[in-house]
Each structure stands twice: as structure tokens, then as C-alpha cells.
Write a protein that holds these residues in place. Structure first.
Motif: not given
Length: 431
Positions: A223-227, A232-249
Motif C-alpha cells: 500500500l505504501r508503494y502504491m500510494a 497506479i493510484m489514478l489507474a486504479i481509481g479510473l478502473c473503479c469509475l469504469v466499474g460503477i458507470f460502465g460495467n452495469p450494462i
């Protein structure tokens, strides 16, 4: 001590991953297994919606499948970094096959209780939370670094070929033989990937010895490395948003098929196959026409906008044929976003931490999927599936615009190679 050189790897060619026997065997087995999984993934929401008529039950099933990964992914990442990843996958894939066999037996026996089915899906999600970090990490172990981009892209491609073929097969099975046969072929497919794993040999065998520290200590280091790695933090955050708004379809297609396009299981299979076909088209075109200089930030900016627009277009299509065409665009944009972000994470994560970094990504992405499908089910009940999809598409456009406007800290970060020094214990393991 720092990890291996941070220079961008030379490209090994668009098909470079298939120069390696272990990856080729793994890819074929994964393709068959993923196709079977998509039989089950479409069959579960279909039978639930047919029996209950409620989109909330559909959302609960998806949440039960992906929610446990939020809890179990840290354990999966720890195991993937400290044990033989191939052997770990043999155990988890066998367990997933047993659960798939149970779902078939339940439905074939006439025991059509939605709660029991969701219970089996929950167990599937628990094992999958342990399985996924090892699965993603093993891809890196099967090829040299110069072929990693090819391996990641084609790993996503096999999943999306299955997403195109699996639902089409499921639609035919549901319309002709019934749901129990779709569940049965899902169970059989796990046997194929288990056999494939028995013959897979890693390109770079990993020296797996005593764990460098306890569970919590290793995760604290990761976690310290990722922070410290903003990319990495931005890419993971964007994965999260794609999962919330893109994946439900991918779950809401059952509602589109019945309530918007007034079609049956074959139409549903074709609509879902359109999503997979779009992903396949992107993977093939993106691999064959990829430029040597990977501008990840620019790619993500474009595909986030494309995904938002495609969702809005799908929501206003008046016929099934036009809906399938729009679904192709959604599938292409979704894979483009996910594969690009996943490649950023794979390239930035050092091997001693790879399982934990990918587990963190999987944990966040799975939680976002669970939240997104529940939100999609609730919005569909309140305002209809078309308006719900328009809201998701609009949200992606807002996210893309907001991050793009951040001066010097938005998408350009994805092009940086900001890989901090490893913790001492992890650096020693590289020697």
C-alpha cells in the motif's frame, strides 16, 4: 535498492505473447473456461429475472458474485506473491468448477430457489476473489517483459471473445434445451482450464521461499508503494469509475432485451454477444495498429468519452438490430478503457508486489462492479433502464472532462513511469 530498470520495454510484436508455449496453452484453456463462465453469467440473471420479474434480484446476484472479491482479494494477492501461482490456480479453478457443478445439479433437479442460487454465486465470488490476483499475475510470468503488452491485450481478448460467443451459445441453449444445459457446459469448461494448467510452464520460474514478513506487513509495504505511485493510484481509481458507470450494462442487457426490445433468449444472447464482439474488434484492431509510443493518457481520455457516448446511444435505440450495433460500440470502448488501465498497472507494478497490486485493483474494481449493478438495478426500478443508462453514460463524460481539466495531474500521469523504490524486504527478494 530499486527494482528492475524503469525504461519502457521494447515491443515484441503484436503476437509476441504466442511465441511462448506456456502462454499459448494457458490462453486456449482460459478461452474455453471463460466461454463457459459467460454461459453461467448470462443464465443466472436470465433465470432470476424470469422467475422474479425484478431487476433488483438481478443486481443482487451480480453483487453476490463480485462483492466477496472486495474482502478476499487481499488474501488472494498475498497468496499470489508467496506461493506458486500455477498451483494456486489449480486449486481455485477446481473449486470454482465444483460450485458450477452444484448450480447445474440444483437447477436440473428442479430446485429453483433464487436464494440458493445466489448462495452458490456468492461462494463462486469468494473463490474468484482468491483466484483473480494469481490469474492476472501468472500472465506476467508466462512471457518476457517485451511481450507483456501483447499478453495483457490477448488475455483481455480471450475474455471478450468468450463474452461474444458465450452469450450467443447461452441464448440458443436457453431457447432450446433449457437453463440446466447452460449450467452444465459452464461446469465442464472448468475441467478444460484445469487440464491446461497441468501443462503450463512459466517463462521465468519464480523462486518461492519463506514469506518476507507477515500478511499485514506485506500489505502495508504494498500500500505504501502504491500510494507513492500516482500513476497506479489514478489507474486504479479510473478502473473503479469504469466499474460503477460502465460495467452495469453487461447485467442490464436482460432488462433491455425484455422491456425495451421485446425479445426472448436468442435476442438477449445476440445483444450481449454484440458487447463481446465490439471488444473483440477493438482488441484485434488495437493490437494490429498499435503505435510504438504508448500514449496511455490520451487513449484513456478518448475511450472514456467514447464509452459514455456509446451508452447514451444504446439507451435510445428503438430496435434490437440497432441496439446490437450500439452494443458493439459499448463493448469496444469498455475493453479499450479496461485493457489500457490494466496495462498501466501491470507495467508499473514490480514482480515482488505484483499479486498485491493487482489484488488491490481487483478488489476496488469488484467492489465498484457490485455497487454499480446494485445502483443500476435501483435506478432501473425507479426510472427505467433507458434513463438509468443515459445517467451512467453522462457520468462517464463528466468524469473524463473533470480529470482532463486537472492541470498536470490528470491523464498525463498515466504516461509517466513513476515507479518508486521497493521496500527493503521486497528489494532483497530480487537478488
Amino acid at each position: 535498492m530499486t527494482h528492475a530498470t524503469s525504461s519502457t520495454p521494447k515491443r515484441g510484436g503484436p503476437l509476441g505473447a504466442f511465441r511462448h508455449r506456456g502462454y499459448s496453452i494457458f490462453w486456449v484453456g482460459a478461452l474455453i473456461s471463460s466461454t463457459g463462465t459467460w454461459l453461467g453469467s448470462l443464465t443466472v440473471p436470465y433465470v432470476l429475472y424470469q422467475h422474479t420479474g425484478s431487476a433488483i434480484w438481478v443486481g443482487l446476484a451480480a453483487a453476490a458474485q463480485f462483492g466477496p472479491a472486495f474482502v478476499l482479494a487481499p488474501l488472494g494477492g498475498f497468496l499470489a506473491d508467496n506461493h506458486d501461482r500455477r498451483l494456486l490456480l489449480l486449486w481455485t479453478q477446481t473449486g470454482l468448477g465444483v460450485i458450477a457443478l452444484w448450480m447445474w445439479l440444483q437447477w436440473a433437479s428442479g430446485w429453483h430457489d433464487p436464494l440458493i442460487l445466489i448462495g452458490a454465486v456468492t461462494l463462486f465470488g469468494v473463490l474468484n476473489g482468491i483466484n483473480n490476483p494469481a490469474w492476472q499475475s501468472l500472465v506476467n510470468d508466462l512471457v518476457p517483459r517485451e511481450d507483456l503488452m501483447s499478453a495483457v491485450t490477448f488475455n483481455s481478448l480471450q475474455f471478450n471473445i468468450a463474452r461474444a460467443v458465450g452469450p450467443a451459445i447461452a441464448g440458443l441453449l436457453l431457447a432450446s434445451l433449457g437453463a440446466e444445459w447452460a449450467f452444465f457446459f459452464n461446469a465442464v469448461s472448468f475441467a478444460v482450464v484445469v487440464v491446461a494448467l497441468l501443462f503450463v510452464r512459466q517463462y521465468r520460474p519464480r523462486a518461492v521461499g519463506p514469506s518476507a514478513g507477515r500478511f499485514l506487513g506485506q500489505w502495508r509495504d504494498a500500500l505504501r508503494y502504491m500510494a507513492r505511485s500516482r500513476a497506479i493510484m489514478l489507474a486504479i481509481g479510473l478502473c473503479c469509475l469504469v466499474g460503477i458507470f460502465g460495467n452495469p450494462i453487461f447485467t442490464l442487457t436482460v432488462v433491455f432485451a425484455k422491456d425495451v426490445f421485446n425479445t426472448g433468449p436468442i435476442g438477449l444472447g445476440l445483444l450481449t454477444a454484440g458487447l463481446g464482439a465490439g471488444a473483440v474488434l477493438y482488441a484485434v484492431a488495437g493490437t494490429l495498429f498499435a503505435r510504438r509510443k504508448q500514449e496511455f493518457g490520451r487513449q484513456v481520455a478518448l475511450v472514456m468519452v467514447a464509452l459514455g457516448v456509446a451508452l447514451i446511444v444504446l439507451s435510445v435505440m428503438p430496435t434490437l438490430a440497432l441496439g446490437i450495433i450500439a452494443a458493439v460500440g459499448v463493448g469496444a470502448a469498455f475493453l479499450a478503457a479496461f485493457a489500457t488501465l490494466n496495462t498501466v498497472i501491470q507495467l508499473r507494478a514490480p514482480d515482488p508486489l505484483r499479486g498485491r497490486v493487482l489484488a488491490a485493483r481487483h478488489m476496488v474494481f469488484s467492489a465498484s462492479i457490485a455497487f454499480g449493478v446494485l445502483l443500476g438495478g435501483i435506478l432501473t426500478e425507479l426510472c427505467g433502464v433507458q434513463l438509468a443508462t443515459i445517467l451512467f453514460g453522462g457520468a462517464l463524460l463528466v468524469v473524463a472532462a473533470a480529470i482532463r481539466m486537472l492541470p498536470g495531474r490528470g491523464f498525463p500521469l498515466l504516461d509517466s513511469d513513476d515507479r518508486p523504490d521497493l521496500p527493503p524486504a521486497e528489494s532483497d527478494s530480487l537478488n
